[in-house]
Design a protein around this motif. Structure first.
Motif, short mmCIF file in Angstrom:
data_model
loop_
_atom_site.label_atom_id
_atom_site.label_comp_id
_atom_site.label_asym_id
_atom_site.label_seq_id
_atom_site.Cartn_x
_atom_site.Cartn_y
_atom_site.Cartn_z
N SER A 32 9.72 48.58 -30.71
CA SER A 32 10.39 47.37 -31.18
C SER A 32 10.33 47.34 -32.70
O SER A 32 10.00 48.35 -33.33
CB SER A 32 9.70 46.14 -30.56
OG SER A 32 10.46 44.98 -30.80
N SER A 74 15.38 40.35 -19.76
CA SER A 74 14.88 41.60 -20.36
C SER A 74 14.12 42.49 -19.39
O SER A 74 14.01 43.70 -19.63
CB SER A 74 14.02 41.29 -21.59
OG SER A 74 12.94 40.45 -21.23
N GLY A 81 9.28 39.43 -28.91
CA GLY A 81 7.92 39.90 -29.18
C GLY A 81 7.93 40.61 -30.53
O GLY A 81 7.39 40.14 -31.52
C1 LIG Z 1 10.35 42.65 -20.27
C2 LIG Z 1 10.07 42.50 -21.73
N1 LIG Z 1 10.77 41.60 -22.42
C3 LIG Z 1 10.56 41.42 -23.75
C4 LIG Z 1 9.59 42.13 -24.42
C5 LIG Z 1 9.37 41.84 -25.87
O1 LIG Z 1 9.69 42.89 -26.71
P1 LIG Z 1 10.93 42.83 -27.69
O2 LIG Z 1 10.80 41.58 -28.47
O3 LIG Z 1 10.83 44.04 -28.53
O4 LIG Z 1 12.14 42.85 -26.83
C6 LIG Z 1 8.83 43.09 -23.74
C7 LIG Z 1 7.82 43.88 -24.45
O5 LIG Z 1 7.05 44.60 -23.90
C8 LIG Z 1 9.08 43.27 -22.36
O6 LIG Z 1 8.40 44.17 -21.67
#
Ligand SMILES: Cc1ncc(COP(=O)(O)O)c(C=O)c1O
Length: 462
Positions: A229, A413, A265
């Motif tokens: 990230s 996500s 995150g």
């Molecule tokens: C399912 C999922 N969503 C979101 C995130 C957050 O990361 P990022 O802000 O880089 O998308 C993570 C990080 O491990 C994740 O596993």
């Protein structure tokens, strides 16, 4: 009305979108230990030159290599779904769409960049990658990508998640990677922290220090580090999400969304969905773009915008970002992927520019939203994703109260099938909320004054 909007493989985007080309003010550069901008050569022991070129790239569009697309076809284009059952439950006039990134083999958006990074490393002659992982989603995504591209993979997993999520570690092993708990006794950075804090739950900052050290000290020089990230090239690779979503919304008969939401995150899934729409906002479209974080780790909503290291041992260059301080050890909340002390510089600069309106939620509210989601839409989301769902539900209720037919788009996500221990704690009433006390925030951020200062915005120019 369609429940899912599917693109043909032939309609997959063939270029990534780079927001750095369109930001109203140029992105602040990363700085070296002397306070001067880092040069590509200084990053060469850590990343291959082809990715460093992407990191500093200011071109608006970057071609996606055919070999990368050929791997992504395993699950891409990903579906855009309409959350009709949730809409009905909430009695909202809003139309809620979500991009389903849970359909990738490891179960999240992370392989979009893992595959690209493994590919560029392989092309550069690298044979082994090291990385950190929080919740284990990123580690498993890189393990998956390395196995498809024939690279070795070593993952430093934040101790608290290593203990809470044994199945993610097993997934990494199935894909042939080696996964150790961080801090570990295998690096100088890990040994030093273990000596000072033997019971530490670990942090992404610590795990990053370990993974970078393992890469730069490899005597064969065939190892590089890979980050899941934060960095510009990672966010670039994720924009395939928003570019697909744009085409799919059009197919559904929608123009632009009124609201775009993603959990954040390090910022990559949020950016992946939001950046292509941010370009429309820069060009005058009215879109509320909302990154969502936990109250326990309030980087965007409470931390200063400052230059800081990306890791605990201060091995990375200084990045201009909202930061809780590189020594910040977050409380062990269950959204392990939302516990990073910093945030992607591209996301932070867009926040300072007024393009995004971040917000924070407590984890119990997010789990409550995740249960509403599971009982309406049917799927079990990752604890990180539940933050985006909580904001979506709030916005859908607001639309009902205002009597407005808004179009809400959010990023689903990842799935939470490996994260059921958090659900268990919530359902049995054992989950506590945690708000970072102001004095602790001050303590963690006070040393930022000793680092070079990020200039504040003045009349549209840094
Ligand atoms: C399912 C999922 N969503 C979101 C995130 C957050 O990361 P990022 O802000 O880089 O998308 C993570 C990080 O491990 C994740 O596993």
């Amino acid at each position: 009305m369609e429940h899912k909007i599917l693109l043909r493989e032939s309609d997959i985007p063939r270029q990534w979108y780079n927001l750095a080309a369109d930001l109203p003010t140029p992105l602040l550069p990363p700085l070296g230990p002397d306070g001067k901008p880092v040069t590509p050569d200084m990053l060469a022991p850590v990343f291959p030159m082809n990715l460093i070129e992407q990191e500093v790239c200011t071109q608006r569009w970057v071609d996606i290599p055919e070999d990368v697309l050929n791997i992504l076809y395993r699950w891409r284009p990903a579906p855009l779904r309409r959350a009709v059952y949730l809409e009905k439950h909430l009695k909202t006039p809003a139309r809620i769409y979500y991009k389903d990134e849970s359909t990738s083999p490891p179960g999240s958006h992370k392989p979009n960049t893992a595959v690209a990074q493994a590919y560029y490393n392989k092309v550069a002659g690298i044979t082994r990658l090291t990385t950190e992982t929080g919740a284990g989603q990123w580690g498993s995504a890189l393990a998956f990508a390395c196995s498809l591209l024939g690279l070795e993979c070593k993952v430093y997993m934040v101790r608290i998640s290593f203990d809470q999520k044994p199945f993610r570690k097993l997934m990494m092993q199935v894909w042939g990677a080696r996964c150790v708990a961080s801090p570990s006794s295998e690096t100088n950075a890990g040994r030093k922290i273990l000596a000072e804090m033997p019971d530490t739950p670990g942090s992404l900052g610590i795990a990053i220090s370990e993974a970078i050290e393992a890469a730069v000290t490899d005597p064969t020089r065939k190892t590089r580090y890979s980050l899941g990230s934060v960095l510009n090239h990672v966010l670039l690779h994720q924009t395939i999400i928003g570019l697909e979503a744009k085409k799919q919304l059009e197919m559904a008969g929608e123009k632009l969304p009124d609201i775009v939401i993603g959990c954040a995150g390090g910022g990559s899934n949020f950016a992946g969905l939001a950046f292509p729409f941010t370009a429309d906002k820069i060009n005058g479209a009215q879109i509320d773009i909302i990154p969502v974080e936990p109250e326990a780790c309030p980087t965007m909503t409470r931390a200063p915008f400052a230059y800081d290291h990306g890791d605990t041992a201060c091995m990375t260059p200084l990045l201009a970002m909202h930061t809780l301080g590189h020594a910040f050890v977050p409380p062990p909340i269950h959204a392990g992927g939302l516990r990073y002390h910093g945030m992607a510089p591209l996301v932070c600069q867009a926040i300072v520019e007024g393009l995004f309106t971040p917000r924070a939620y407590h984890q119990s509210k997010c789990y409550e939203s995740a249960l509403t989601w599971a009982k309406t839409e049917g799927t079990i989301c990752a604890p990180e994703t539940s933050h985006a769902i909580a904001a979506t539900i709030d916005e859908a209720i607001k639309a009902r109260e205002e009597g407005k037919e808004k179009v809400i788009l959010f990023n689903y996500s990842g799935h939470g099938l490996m994260d059921l221990s958090g659900y268990d704690k919530f359902m049995s009433g054992q989950l506590t909320d945690y708000e970072l006390p102001e004095d602790m925030l001050q303590r963690y951020t006070k040393d930022l004054d000793k680092l070079p200062k990020a200039p504040m915005r003045k009349s549209g120019r840094w």
